[in-house]
Design a protein around this motif. Structure first.
Motif, PDB file in Angstrom:
ATOM      1  N   LEU A  37     -20.978  -6.799  -6.169  1.00 49.22           N
ATOM      2  CA  LEU A  37     -20.021  -6.480  -7.229  1.00 49.22           C
ATOM      3  C   LEU A  37     -19.752  -4.974  -7.269  1.00 49.22           C
ATOM      4  CD1 LEU A  37     -21.135  -8.840 -10.146  1.00 49.22           C
ATOM      5  CD2 LEU A  37     -19.135  -9.076  -8.664  1.00 49.22           C
ATOM      6  N   LEU A  38     -20.823  -4.178  -7.031  1.00 52.93           N
ATOM      7  CA  LEU A  38     -20.610  -2.723  -7.004  1.00 52.93           C
ATOM      8  C   LEU A  38     -19.679  -2.347  -5.854  1.00 52.93           C
ATOM      9  CD1 LEU A  38     -24.156  -1.305  -7.858  1.00 52.93           C
ATOM     10  CD2 LEU A  38     -22.173  -1.519  -9.346  1.00 52.93           C
ATOM     11  N   PHE A  39     -19.880  -2.979  -4.690  1.00 55.03           N
ATOM     12  CA  PHE A  39     -18.951  -2.755  -3.577  1.00 55.03           C
ATOM     13  C   PHE A  39     -17.525  -3.111  -4.016  1.00 55.03           C
ATOM     14  CE2 PHE A  39     -22.379  -2.657  -0.319  1.00 55.03           C
ATOM     15  CZ  PHE A  39     -21.888  -1.617   0.447  1.00 55.03           C
ATOM     16  N   GLY A  40     -17.401  -4.225  -4.698  1.00 56.88           N
ATOM     17  CA  GLY A  40     -16.083  -4.661  -5.161  1.00 56.88           C
ATOM     18  C   GLY A  40     -15.460  -3.669  -6.134  1.00 56.88           C
ATOM     19  N   PHE A  41     -16.275  -3.192  -7.096  1.00 61.96           N
ATOM     20  CA  PHE A  41     -15.754  -2.220  -8.068  1.00 61.96           C
ATOM     21  C   PHE A  41     -15.307  -0.936  -7.370  1.00 61.96           C
ATOM     22  CE2 PHE A  41     -18.642  -3.952 -11.705  1.00 61.96           C
ATOM     23  CZ  PHE A  41     -17.811  -5.049 -11.820  1.00 61.96           C
ATOM     24  N   MET A  42     -16.149  -0.480  -6.422  1.00 62.11           N
ATOM     25  CA  MET A  42     -15.803   0.773  -5.732  1.00 62.11           C
ATOM     26  C   MET A  42     -14.539   0.593  -4.900  1.00 62.11           C
ATOM     27  SD  MET A  42     -19.265   2.648  -4.569  1.00 62.11           S
ATOM     28  CE  MET A  42     -20.807   1.977  -5.027  1.00 62.11           C
ATOM     29  N   GLY A  43     -14.474  -0.533  -4.182  1.00 59.04           N
ATOM     30  CA  GLY A  43     -13.269  -0.807  -3.406  1.00 59.04           C
ATOM     31  C   GLY A  43     -12.048  -0.846  -4.318  1.00 59.04           C
ATOM     32  N   ALA A  44     -12.202  -1.518  -5.457  1.00 56.03           N
ATOM     33  CA  ALA A  44     -11.092  -1.614  -6.407  1.00 56.03           C
ATOM     34  C   ALA A  44     -10.670  -0.226  -6.874  1.00 56.03           C
ATOM     35  CB  ALA A  44     -11.503  -2.473  -7.600  1.00 56.03           C
ATOM     36  N   ALA A  45     -11.669   0.629  -7.170  1.00 54.98           N
ATOM     37  CA  ALA A  45     -11.350   1.974  -7.643  1.00 54.98           C
ATOM     38  C   ALA A  45     -10.618   2.764  -6.559  1.00 54.98           C
ATOM     39  CB  ALA A  45     -12.627   2.702  -8.058  1.00 54.98           C
ATOM     40  N   TYR A  46     -11.097   2.652  -5.307  1.00 50.97           N
ATOM     41  CA  TYR A  46     -10.437   3.380  -4.221  1.00 50.97           C
ATOM     42  C   TYR A  46      -9.021   2.877  -4.010  1.00 50.97           C
ATOM     43  CZ  TYR A  46     -14.744   5.718  -2.791  1.00 50.97           C
ATOM     44  OH  TYR A  46     -15.863   6.507  -2.759  1.00 50.97           O
ATOM     45  N   TYR A  47      -8.794   1.597  -4.306  1.00 53.06           N
ATOM     46  CA  TYR A  47      -7.438   1.087  -4.154  1.00 53.06           C
ATOM     47  C   TYR A  47      -6.556   1.495  -5.338  1.00 53.06           C
ATOM     48  CZ  TYR A  47      -3.503  -1.845  -3.101  1.00 53.06           C
ATOM     49  OH  TYR A  47      -2.233  -2.259  -2.800  1.00 53.06           O
ATOM     50  N   MET A  48      -7.115   1.345  -6.554  1.00 55.76           N
ATOM     51  CA  MET A  48      -6.309   1.561  -7.761  1.00 55.76           C
ATOM     52  C   MET A  48      -6.008   3.026  -8.048  1.00 55.76           C
ATOM     53  SD  MET A  48      -8.354  -0.919 -10.347  1.00 55.76           S
ATOM     54  CE  MET A  48      -7.705  -0.227 -11.876  1.00 55.76           C
ATOM     55  N   ILE A  49      -7.054   3.853  -7.941  1.00 52.97           N
ATOM     56  CA  ILE A  49      -6.919   5.217  -8.471  1.00 52.97           C
ATOM     57  C   ILE A  49      -5.811   6.011  -7.751  1.00 52.97           C
ATOM     58  CG2 ILE A  49      -8.137   7.401  -8.881  1.00 52.97           C
ATOM     59  CD1 ILE A  49      -8.943   5.195 -10.854  1.00 52.97           C
ATOM     60  N   PRO A  50      -5.737   5.991  -6.404  1.00 55.36           N
ATOM     61  CA  PRO A  50      -4.624   6.731  -5.786  1.00 55.36           C
ATOM     62  C   PRO A  50      -3.261   6.214  -6.249  1.00 55.36           C
ATOM     63  CG  PRO A  50      -6.263   6.171  -4.135  1.00 55.36           C
ATOM     64  CD  PRO A  50      -6.651   5.445  -5.389  1.00 55.36           C
ATOM     65  N   GLU A  51      -3.136   4.901  -6.368  1.00 51.73           N
ATOM     66  CA  GLU A  51      -1.840   4.352  -6.763  1.00 51.73           C
ATOM     67  C   GLU A  51      -1.498   4.727  -8.203  1.00 51.73           C
ATOM     68  OE1 GLU A  51      -1.042   0.696  -4.905  1.00 51.73           O
ATOM     69  OE2 GLU A  51       0.364   0.028  -6.449  1.00 51.73           O
ATOM     70  N   GLU A  52      -2.504   4.691  -9.079  1.00 52.06           N
ATOM     71  CA  GLU A  52      -2.265   5.064 -10.473  1.00 52.06           C
ATOM     72  C   GLU A  52      -2.015   6.559 -10.605  1.00 52.06           C
ATOM     73  OE1 GLU A  52      -2.464   3.011 -13.642  1.00 52.06           O
ATOM     74  OE2 GLU A  52      -1.709   1.789 -12.018  1.00 52.06           O
ATOM     75  N   MET A  61       0.851  -1.198   0.000  1.00 50.45           N
ATOM     76  CA  MET A  61       0.000   0.000   0.000  1.00 50.45           C
ATOM     77  C   MET A  61       0.882   1.242   0.000  1.00 50.45           C
ATOM     78  SD  MET A  61      -3.225   0.645   2.466  1.00 50.45           S
ATOM     79  CE  MET A  61      -2.427   1.515   3.793  1.00 50.45           C
ATOM     80  N   LYS A  62       0.744   2.060  -1.039  1.00 48.32           N
ATOM     81  CA  LYS A  62       1.646   3.202  -1.153  1.00 48.32           C
ATOM     82  C   LYS A  62       1.031   4.466  -0.570  1.00 48.32           C
ATOM     83  CE  LYS A  62       4.137   1.492  -5.140  1.00 48.32           C
ATOM     84  NZ  LYS A  62       3.933   1.225  -6.551  1.00 48.32           N
ATOM     85  N   TYR A  63      -0.273   4.553  -0.533  1.00 46.90           N
ATOM     86  CA  TYR A  63      -0.932   5.768  -0.049  1.00 46.90           C
ATOM     87  C   TYR A  63      -1.912   5.400   1.061  1.00 46.90           C
ATOM     88  CZ  TYR A  63       1.204   7.684  -4.164  1.00 46.90           C
ATOM     89  OH  TYR A  63       2.132   8.056  -5.091  1.00 46.90           O
ATOM     90  N   GLN A  64      -1.887   6.201   2.120  1.00 44.28           N
ATOM     91  CA  GLN A  64      -2.727   5.932   3.288  1.00 44.28           C
ATOM     92  C   GLN A  64      -4.200   5.762   2.921  1.00 44.28           C
ATOM     93  OE1 GLN A  64      -2.029   5.240   6.438  1.00 44.28           O
ATOM     94  NE2 GLN A  64       0.077   5.142   5.695  1.00 44.28           N
ATOM     95  N   SER A  65      -4.658   6.643   2.007  1.00 45.38           N
ATOM     96  CA  SER A  65      -6.094   6.681   1.744  1.00 45.38           C
ATOM     97  C   SER A  65      -6.584   5.439   0.984  1.00 45.38           C
ATOM     98  CB  SER A  65      -6.454   7.946   0.956  1.00 45.38           C
ATOM     99  OG  SER A  65      -5.623   8.059  -0.172  1.00 45.38           O
ATOM    100  N   GLN A  66      -5.642   4.632   0.461  1.00 44.99           N
ATOM    101  CA  GLN A  66      -6.081   3.397  -0.192  1.00 44.99           C
ATOM    102  C   GLN A  66      -6.799   2.489   0.800  1.00 44.99           C
ATOM    103  OE1 GLN A  66      -2.050   2.585  -1.945  1.00 44.99           O
ATOM    104  NE2 GLN A  66      -3.267   1.858  -3.673  1.00 44.99           N
ATOM    105  N   ALA A  67      -6.541   2.737   2.099  1.00 48.97           N
ATOM    106  CA  ALA A  67      -7.126   1.889   3.134  1.00 48.97           C
ATOM    107  C   ALA A  67      -8.655   1.913   3.124  1.00 48.97           C
ATOM    108  CB  ALA A  67      -6.610   2.320   4.499  1.00 48.97           C
ATOM    109  N   VAL A  68      -9.271   2.942   2.523  1.00 49.57           N
ATOM    110  CA  VAL A  68     -10.741   2.972   2.519  1.00 49.57           C
ATOM    111  C   VAL A  68     -11.305   1.806   1.708  1.00 49.57           C
ATOM    112  CG1 VAL A  68     -10.922   5.459   2.855  1.00 49.57           C
ATOM    113  CG2 VAL A  68     -10.903   4.523   0.535  1.00 49.57           C
ATOM    114  N   ALA A  69     -10.464   1.194   0.896  1.00 51.80           N
ATOM    115  CA  ALA A  69     -10.955   0.063   0.089  1.00 51.80           C
ATOM    116  C   ALA A  69     -11.330  -1.121   0.969  1.00 51.80           C
ATOM    117  CB  ALA A  69      -9.894  -0.350  -0.930  1.00 51.80           C
TER     118      ALA A  69
END
Lengths: 194, 81, 458
Positions: free
Chosen positions: C61-76, C1-9
């Protein structure tokens, strides 16, 4: 399973990007299936298709063939110019390809307007269903081709493709040639053969 | 490259015009079919080999695209024969 | 985990798995109701169980997509999330709204719920998958907009990569097409026509962009292959997805009163929809074969490869089986549809969400990968669930073929219910496979709690 390598053999090289060629092959498959469906449906009812065809403007379509061929030619010249580091020339040729696309689009829109004005729709009969759909679907591809050519032109202005790095240009022109190739089959198929 | 290229380009244009006139010149349907098949095949082959440059591409790619052209035109030929 | 806020996933992933368990529970209940029609009647009638089964799937699945987005987007994007607080708040809003919806399905008759929730004012209920009462639908829109605002702001301020752009395009598409769930014309043909704009253009359109982006993200991380190579494949796959998938909507328009040309365009274009899925399979295997490093998370790699194969089989092959109009004339709405639905949803969307969870969850819990023991158990759960799903699909396909034969092709066609009696053997086998699937799911959950075995000298 077999693996695909993205590097080409040294002597024989793929023009542009392999990923684009996969896309082109998939597009050719789509058009191929559509053409053959047209052929089979026409085989079942030649009279209907021959009657419908007499209402088409073949001359106007021939102009469109010339526009696409010319665009393909200038696309080849653009890639060559950029490979020889003549960026200004390359830029002009890319604009020419884009302009030939504009001519195609305007001409085709007038043709569509004429048919729709006469009341032909997708529901008229099998001939019009195929004619309108096939040419409109191809029309969308011309627009996509123009978008890709424009994107390469912009990248050229930004100073990409220096040192004769033409892979990006060839990727774009390959797509344009595919759109041209499809039209070369489509033109005699719907307008000429009886 | 230049001379060859303009010949190919001229050929594409000429064949398009010939194809456009073919329905008037060739009243027998089988002749028309043959005429259009030859002009279309030639034009397609020029685009594939020269403009796309697949003559210098790996064989699998060159023959896949060429095969597409022959297969589609061949099947259509059967449908119109 | 590179960014703290990814934890919301993390809470999003946990909620997704929790609702997944609920979905499977109701699947098992329904499987039994196929055999004993009055099982749990009148407490949970079949139509309610089905609604809960499908709606829970979509919501998790929507929960999964949102979690994925919260994890991916800060890192990307290489920056912290615009507002982690907003993300946490929306999590609770969505969870409470989702739970309330399910409870209200179970607690009151559907017609009563419709009356209470103002369906008389704006009628949107009563349509398959879109059964949610008005307030839930509005809630979904609000949560989706806040979510999109949050990740779009993050992306705008940071690095823009192809993966994150494809992801966000897919998520915006998801929200935009959901708006058609509010459009419910009186004309039944038009109603169905636009209903598919939500259902089809989700699963065979914009969700595939989300799927492609999530798979590409995980493959970049676990294989170490150049981003450039992966992004090229991603572009080609999504272009092909959109070309075939958008016009492919026509395969739902065969027999609902739309113009006849849809039988042509629907058949041709949807027959080509397996191509992008096949490219995705080739892509996943190709990238793993060309890997530049050995990532310790073997389980995530397995899920990623599994997504490639199972989405091609379930969405591609099983979709193709009944997509041509002349075939669909007989198979429409039979158990063959159910077979396709099960394997496609599992192979494409369930597996990609689990791929992401499998990759991200260890990192969210402060380690690169889980212990070997936990991974072995997770891989067991992979094989149990996947093989069980293959069998569910095969048994439903067999049931479907028999059903079509007895009820529609035979010279002396049987009635619907008489036919169902003939399918009991397959329904039993399906239910048995379902139990195996549930066992796999339990093992999956247990794998999260397995600690590293203490070595002798530790």
């Amino acid at each position: 399973m077999t693996t695909l390598t993205l590097q080409a053999t040294p002597q024989k090289s793929i023009p542009g990007d392999l990923a684009m060629w996969f896309f082109i092959l998939a597009e050719l498959l789509v058009f191929g299936v559509l053409f053959i469906c047209y052929g089979i449906t026409r085989f079942a009812d030649p009279a209907l298709f021959n009657a419908g065809q007499t209402h088409l403007h073949a001359g106007q379509a021939a102009w469109n063939t010339l526009f696409l061929i010319t665009g393909s030619g200038t696309a080849v010249l653009a890639a060559h110019a950029i490979a020889r580091l003549q960026y200004r020339q390359g830029s002009i040729f890319l604009v020419a390809t884009f302009a030939s696309g504009v001519l195609f689009v305007v001409n085709k829109l007038m043709e569509f307007a004429s048919y729709l004005g006469q009341g032909y729709t997708l529901s008229t009969d099998n001939f019009w269903m195929f004619y309108l759909f096939l040419t409109f679907f191809h029309f969308l591809h011309v627009i996509l081709g123009m978008v890709i050519i424009a994107a390469v032109w912009i990248k050229l202005q930004q100073g990409h493709y220096r040192n004769g790095q033409t892979a990006g240009v060839e990727t774009a022109t390959s797509y344009w040639h595919m759109v041209d190739l499809v039209w070369i089959v489509l033109f005699p198929l719907v307008y000429l053969i009886r | 490259m230049k001379t060859g290229f303009y010949i190919q380009w001229g050929l594409l244009t000429a064949l398009t015009l010939i194809a456009l006139m073919a329905p008037r010149w060739l009243e027998v349907e089988h002749y028309l079919l043959a005429g259009l098949a030859i002009t279309t095949l030639t034009k397609g082959q020029i685009i594939i080999d020269q403009f796309m440059g697949l003559k210098r591409a790996p064989n699998w790619l060159r023959w896949t695209v060429t095969g597409w052209l022959w297969l589609v035109l061949g099947t259509l030929g059967l449908c119109f024969y | 985990m590179k960014y703290q806020s990814q934890a919301v996933a993390k809470p999003y992933f946990i909620a997704a798995i929790g609702l997944f368990i609920g979905q499977i529970l109701f699947g098992l209940i329904m499987g039994l109701q196929y055999l004993w029609g009055d099982f749990l009647f009148p407490a949970i009638p079949f139509n309610v169980a089905r609604m809960v089964h499908t709606n829970l799937l979509i919501v998790w699945l929507l929960f999964g997509f949102m979690g994925a987005a919260y994890y991916m987007i800060p890192e990307e994007a290489e920056r912290e999330l615009y507002s982690p607080k907003l993300a946490k708040l929306m999590f609770w809003v969505f969870l409470v709204a989702g739970a309330l919806t399910v409870v209200s399905y179970l607690a009151v008759p559907y017609a009563t719920l419709a009356k209470w929730s103002g369906n008389g004012l704006v009628a949107t209920m009563g349509r398959e998958f879109l059964e949610q009462p008005l307030y839930t639908k509005v809630g979904i829109v609000v949560v989706a907009l806040v979510f999109l605002f949050n990740i779009s702001m993050t992306l705008l301020a940071g690095r823009k990569t192809s993966i994150s752009l494809v992801m966000i395009l897919g998520l915006w598409g998801l929200a935009v097409f959901f708006l058609f769930s509010f459009y419910n014309p009186n004309n039944l043909v038009k109603d169905k026509y636009y209903w598919w704009w939500v259902v089809h253009l989700w699963v065979e359109g914009v969700w595939e962009l989300i799927l492609g982006a999530m798979l590409a993200f995980v493959l970049v991380k676990i294989t170490g292959v150049d981003r450039e190579v992966i992004e090229k494949w991603l572009y080609v796959i999504i272009a092909m997805t959109l070309i075939t998938g958008i016009i492919g909507t026509g395969h739902h328009y065969f027999w609902i009163g739309t113009p006849a040309y849809w039988q042509w365009w629907g058949s041709i274009f949807s027959a080509l929809e397996p191509i992008p899925f096949f490219m995705m399979t080739v892509f996943a295997f190709n990238m793993v074969n060309r890997r530049r490093r050995e990532h310790p998370n073997k389980a995530a790699t397995l899920w990623a490869l599994g997504t490639g194969v199972m989405s091609f089989l379930g969405a591609g092959v099983w979709g193709f089986l009944h997509t041509l109009a002349p075939v669909n004339y007989y198979t429409h709405g039979s158990q063959i549809t159910a077979a396709h639905g099960h394997m496609a949803f599992y192979g494409a969307y369930v597996m990609v969400v689990i791929t992401m969870i499998s990759y991200a969850m260890p990192l969210l819990r402060g380690r690169e990968a889980n212990s070997n023991r936990a991974q072995v158990l997770e891989m067991w759960s992979f094989w149990l669930m996947t093989i069980a799903m293959v069998f569910i699909t095969l048994f439903l396909t067999a049931a479907g073929i028999l059903q079509v034969w007895l009820q529609r092709i035979s010279a002396t066609p049987m009635s619907f219910m008489d036919t169902q009696d003939q399918l009991r053997l397959f329904y039993w086998l399906r239910e048995f496979s379902g139990v195996i699937f549930a066992v796999g799911l339990v093992l999956y959950v247990i794998s999260f709690f397995i600690k590293e075995r203490k070595t002798a000298n530790a």
